[in-house]
Design an enzyme around this catalytic site. Structure first.
Site, PDB file in Angstrom:
ATOM      1  N   GLY A 146     -11.361 -39.525  16.486  1.00 14.78           N
ATOM      2  CA  GLY A 146     -10.301 -39.087  17.386  1.00 14.78           C
ATOM      3  C   GLY A 146      -8.994 -39.831  17.199  1.00 14.78           C
ATOM      4  N   GLN A 179     -12.923 -35.905  24.777  1.00  9.15           N
ATOM      5  CA  GLN A 179     -13.873 -35.980  25.888  1.00  9.15           C
ATOM      6  C   GLN A 179     -14.353 -34.607  26.364  1.00  9.15           C
ATOM      7  OE1 GLN A 179     -15.330 -38.612  27.124  1.00  9.15           O
ATOM      8  NE2 GLN A 179     -14.166 -40.163  26.032  1.00  9.15           N
ATOM      9  N   HIS A 230     -18.866 -38.830  17.533  1.00 11.26           N
ATOM     10  CA  HIS A 230     -19.810 -39.694  18.245  1.00 11.26           C
ATOM     11  C   HIS A 230     -19.809 -39.484  19.761  1.00 11.26           C
ATOM     12  CE1 HIS A 230     -17.290 -43.074  19.955  1.00 11.26           C
ATOM     13  NE2 HIS A 230     -16.416 -42.521  19.141  1.00 11.26           N
ATOM     14  N   THR A 284     -12.296 -40.081  -0.408  1.00  9.75           N
ATOM     15  CA  THR A 284     -13.565 -39.394  -0.644  1.00  9.75           C
ATOM     16  C   THR A 284     -14.247 -39.062   0.677  1.00  9.75           C
ATOM     17  OG1 THR A 284     -13.866 -40.546  -2.742  1.00  9.75           O
ATOM     18  CG2 THR A 284     -15.832 -39.560  -1.744  1.00  9.75           C
ATOM     19  N   CYS A 326     -10.457 -56.747  31.436  1.00  3.36           N
ATOM     20  CA  CYS A 326     -10.440 -58.178  31.719  1.00  3.36           C
ATOM     21  C   CYS A 326     -10.243 -58.965  30.429  1.00  3.36           C
ATOM     22  CB  CYS A 326     -11.757 -58.588  32.381  1.00  3.36           C
ATOM     23  SG  CYS A 326     -11.785 -60.279  32.958  1.00  3.36           S
TER      24      CYS A 326
END
Length: 385
Positions: A71, A178, A200, A236, A324
């Protein structure tokens, strides 16, 4: 200890059928797809099939699919690729809640002299379409607005925005990383010129994705080398990964209706049960115009990172909307854009469901969350005693 994975917006397990499809391309069918001999031809044929599988799943033509590494690269190619073909047009429009792949690309282009308008969203995360249209200039090169937000799951009015873009003859790109596999995604229905996908996120392998580019849309490559992907993406091809991606897209399309119903049922149950059992909590994102697998909630008197770690100790994997670092606690740019109150903004959790989750997982999650919140609030000097 039972382990429950509820972080499917981050990544998903590879489907066993996807693994089966990929395996021969690691050792048996290993040719370079650019080679002219039979080994190369076998690999090239596999790429062609995968390209068709991806295209069919989103209502596109195979020749409109450019394979990428995922993405992030697709977003970069869409936005940076349009710039060279729009000489004199150095204005970009996007939203304040985009993925960093878009926001940081825009920031980079700003450093080169381009101008970017960041359109605000309302308290539910819906982009202000009126402001977007008012932001259009004669030198606007591209509009990029995500289909569904990765943190709060809010679904944007892409069809309406595409109509505005067409009226002003401006290219329109959407990051659908998403939304693909969660809700119907058809490039003609959406009216987009470019659309980003990641393998993924839909039970395919990592390191592969695609950019849909509508025929007639002029873009320039950002990676130079050979003539792979019609010269649009040199290097490739990752044949095994692309084969897995194609199979994952095929399965996502086949299972879309079933998966959506299943995840919506679990999502609504999770939201309802949390509200019924835990006080001082709010739902982030639009209450109905949201992805079927997304639950983002904030809790008073409980810090997000602490919740995440305590839940992980109980075998539940989620993510937090606050970032954080060792030196500071920085609120999520998405939640900040939604104007979440200070007492809630650092206590957010994103629970993103997948097809393998069950209602038993929801029960376990709620029990673990109750225990976690009770423990953290007992330690908080701000919580009522």
């Amino acid at each position: 200890m039972k382990r429950i994975y509820m972080d499917h917006s981050a990544t998903t397990p590879v489907d066993s059928l996807v693994v089966d499809a990929m395996l021969p391309f690691f050792s048996e069918i290993f040719g370079n797809a650019s080679s002219l001999h039979s080994f190369g031809t076998e690999a090239a044929e596999a790429l062609s099939l995968a390209r068709k599988q991806v295209a069919d799943a989103i209502g596109a033509l195979p020749e409109e699919i450019i394979f990428t590494s995922g993405g992030t690269e697709s977003d970069n190619l869409a936005i940076r690729g349009v710039v060279p073909f729009n000489e004199g047009k150095k204005h970009i429009i996007t939203s304040v809640i985009e993925h960093p792949a878009v926001l940081n690309t825009c920031s980079f282009l700003e450093s080169l002299g381009h101008e970017v308008t960041y359109v605000p969203v309302d308290v539910d995360g819906i982009i202000d379409v009126k402001v977007l249209e008012e932001s259009i200039r004669k030198n606007t090169a591209i509009i990029s607005v995500m289909h569904a937000n990765n943190e709060v799951g809010t679904i944007q009015p892409i069809e309406e925005i595409s109509g505005i873009a067409k009226e002003h003859n401006i290219y329109f790109h959407t990051d659908a990383v998403q939304s693909v596999g969660k809700i119907p995604v058809n490039v003609d229905d959406l009216g987009v010129d470019m659309l980003s996908i990641s393998s993924h996120k839909i039970h395919g392998p990592k390191g592969v994705g695609a950019l849909y580019v509508r025929n007639g849309t002029n873009i320039s490559p950002i990676v130079f080398g050979g003539n792979h992907e019609k010269g649009m993406r040199s290097g490739t091809e990752n044949v095994s990964g692309i084969v897995g991606f194609g199979k994952a897209m095929e399965l996502a399309a086949e299972r879309l209706s079933e998966d959506s119903v299943h995840m919506t049922r679990m999502r609504d149950s999770l939201i309802s049960r949390v509200f019924d059992t835990i006080s001082d909590v709010r739902l982030n994102g639009h209450p109905s115009k949201r992805l079927p697998n997304n639950v983002n909630m904030s809790f008073k008197y409980a810090e997000g990172e602490s919740m995440l770690m305590l839940l992980d100790m109980q075998g539940v994997a989620v993510s937090t909307g606050s970032a954080c670092s060792s030196k500071s606690l920085k609120a999520s740019h998405v939640l900040s854009a939604l104007r979440i109150e200070d007492e809630f903004i650092h206590g957010s959790l994103r629970m993103s469901l997948g097809r393998e989750n069950t209602m038993d997982d929801i029960d376990h999650m709620v029990d673990a969350l109750q225990e976690t919140i009770t423990k953290l609030r007992a330690m908080s000097p701000l919580a009522d005693r």
